[in-house]
Enzyme design. Structure first.
Site, short mmCIF file in Angstrom:
data_model
loop_
_atom_site.label_atom_id
_atom_site.label_comp_id
_atom_site.label_asym_id
_atom_site.label_seq_id
_atom_site.Cartn_x
_atom_site.Cartn_y
_atom_site.Cartn_z
N LYS A 190 36.11 36.27 38.45
CA LYS A 190 35.46 37.47 38.53
C LYS A 190 35.96 37.62 36.70
O LYS A 190 37.15 37.20 36.47
CB LYS A 190 37.04 38.60 39.20
CG LYS A 190 35.98 38.72 40.37
CD LYS A 190 36.91 39.05 41.18
CE LYS A 190 37.94 38.92 41.19
NZ LYS A 190 38.93 39.66 42.47
N GLY B 18 44.98 47.31 41.73
CA GLY B 18 43.88 47.18 42.88
C GLY B 18 42.02 46.58 43.00
O GLY B 18 41.97 47.32 43.88
N THR B 19 42.35 46.70 41.36
CA THR B 19 40.25 46.25 42.06
C THR B 19 40.41 44.79 42.38
O THR B 19 38.69 45.31 42.71
CB THR B 19 40.47 46.22 40.27
OG1 THR B 19 40.95 44.66 39.83
CG2 THR B 19 40.09 47.14 39.14
N GLY B 20 40.73 44.00 42.48
CA GLY B 20 40.72 42.44 42.77
C GLY B 20 40.11 42.93 44.88
O GLY B 20 39.37 42.44 45.35
N CYS B 21 40.98 43.55 45.27
CA CYS B 21 41.08 44.00 46.44
C CYS B 21 40.46 44.31 46.28
O CYS B 21 39.23 44.30 48.31
CB CYS B 21 42.65 45.00 47.06
SG CYS B 21 44.07 43.90 46.96
#
Length: 263
Positions: free
Chosen positions: A173, A206-209
């Protein structure tokens, strides 16, 4: 209704971890379940404490879910130590689990360390072998591939290096790069690129989660990996673009942009 399981840590502020996953799965109109690996005392400013769950209780949670409500897909997030990793690996192998998204969470958006260095090799040995897709961000990919990443070409090299540890697809990412927000997928020996305008916001908690659980929703819906990533990327971009302001630090994203207001 499709069922999606999140195996991850709890974020007391609600923006990341189990809470972000449940919100994401719900926004996809799927049934969310959870196996909690750790409790964290955290908010948008940082992580102030971590209490790991013991391996036996993680096994009990996995068995309770699978014996009653077998998930169509799952994501693995925060796994902070070797015992947790081995318990998850054994449990998922026992139940012959499919459609696994592994988000190798090592550092929180706020900078808090969420994985012990000694656990990284165990993570590779135990969970990379059963995952369908692995989704490191650039700092995590740098650790896993032992290289500095500054360009899209570096992301490609890193993805190839990480792929040597696994048969899974690798999604590096690119949110930490300057310029556009490009993600690089290496799957089946081929690269795919997912490009979007970078949203100018500090509210990225929390974008990755969220992305990894959205990918799991795609797999649960029987989409292929590339299409699942494409739809998850669209979801996260729109959630970021709404730019809600929750908290004083790196605030949460808007998981509910698809849901109409009731009040």
């Amino acid at each position: 209704m499709k069922k999606v399981l999140s195996i991850a840590g709890s974020d007391s502020s609600g923006g990341a971890g189990i809470q972000a996953d449940i919100k994401t799965i719900t926004a996809h109109k799927m049934y969310a379940m959870s196996v909690i690996t750790a409790l964290t005392a955290q908010n948008t400013n940082g992580v102030f404490g971590v209490l790991d769950v013991g391996g036996e209780f993680i096994t009990a949670q996995i068995d309770a879910c699978f014996s009653d409500i077998f998930p169509d897909a799952l994501k693995i997030g925060m796994v902070s130590n070797e015992e947790i990793i081995r318990s998850i690996s054994a449990g998922l192998k026992k139940w012959n689990t499919k459609n696994i998204v592994l988000d190798p969470v090592m550092v929180a958006t706020s900078g808090g360390v969420l994985m012990k260095d000694s656990a990284i090799n165990v993570l590779i040995d135990e969970l990379f072998s059963i995952a369908n897709i692995i989704t490191p961000n650039i700092p995590e990919a740098e650790i896993l591939s032992n290289m500095v990443i500054k360009t899209t070409e570096d992301m490609q090299k890193s993805a190839k290096k990480i792929s040597k540890f696994t048969n899974a697809a690798v999604l590096v990412k690119g949110g930490h790069l300057e310029g556009s927000a490009i993600d690089v997928l290496y799957s089946g020996g081929e690269f795919s690129f997912f490009n979007s305008d970078k949203i100018k916001t500090k509210n990225t908690h929390g974008t990755g989660c969220t992305l990894s659980s959205a990918i799991a929703c795609g797999l649960a819906a029987n989409l292929d990996i590339k299409t699942s990533v494409l739809k998850a990327k669209d979801f996260i971009t729109k959630a970021l673009a709404n730019d809600i302001k929750i908290g004083q630090g790196n605030g949460a994203i808007d998981h509910y942009f698809r849901i109409p207001e009731i009040f």
